[in-house]
Design a protein around this motif. Structure first.
Motif: not given
Length: 193
Positions: A31-33, A41-44, A50-55, A130-135
């Motif tokens: 999933e991550i290169k 899918e991996q985002v918090f 609004t990700g799926d938070n899937v490792s 998962g990732p969720c940095p500031p906007q």
């Protein structure tokens, strides 16, 4: 050759062997290169994300023969905290394990190998976040690292509430080799109306 010279050559040979072991360990993810943008899918899911938070799934190879367990960590050094942000910590992964399936970070999914334990992240609980940095549009670099450890279980990180800092402290003394990949994610500022 004097005994001193012989010991010096032997010491350099052993140091070279250790370096070779460290360089031969690799980690990959379907999933991550390396250097690529992390998928939604991996985002918090939360904190405005609004990700799926899937490792991600992870596979590794090339660990030294003396490896007794593994530790997996995901860390964002770019988080605006002064100390980065720990997204996932899994300790005591058996030495016979060479991969984790996608979504292993969900404790309810029960996908980790027997004996492995997720510890507390900077989200305040064990498990993948998962990732969720500031906007702010700035790219964040998510370091996914698998460490080969010289003990079956970490000595001090004994509960799922152990901090990433405590795990890191132990890793400084017990890591035989490690391998990393880095994924990138950013969020663009909201457009002003």
């Amino acid at each position: 050759m004097t005994k001193l010279a012989l010991w010096a050559v032997l010491g350099l040979s052993l140091a070279g062997a250790t370096s070779a072991n460290a360089q031969s360990m690799t980690v990959t993810s379907a999933e991550i290169k390396e250097g690529a943008t992390i998928a939604n899918e991996q985002v918090f899911k939360g904190f405005g994300c609004t990700g799926d938070n899937v490792s991600p799934s992870l596979s590794w190879s090339g660990a030294p023969a003396a490896t007794k367990s593994f530790v997996v960590q995901i860390y964002d050094p770019d988080a605006p905290t002064g100390s980065g942000w720990w997204h996932w910590v899994v300790i005591n992964i058996p030495a016979s394990t060479t991969s984790l399936p996608k979504n292993a970070g969900d404790a309810k999914a029960n996908l980790l190998p027997a004996g492995a334990m997720q510890t507390r992240t900077d989200f305040g609980a064990p498990g993948y976040g998962g990732p969720c940095p500031p906007q702010d549009g700035k790219p964040h670099h998510y370091h996914i690292t698998v460490s080969a450890i010289d003990e079956d279980k970490l000595q001090f990180a004994q509960s799922d509430q152990a901090s990433a800092a405590l795990v890191g402290y132990e890793l400084n003394f017990h890591t035989l080799a490690k391998a990393s990949i880095v994924g990138i994610f950013s969020r663009q500022p909201e457009k002003k109306k």
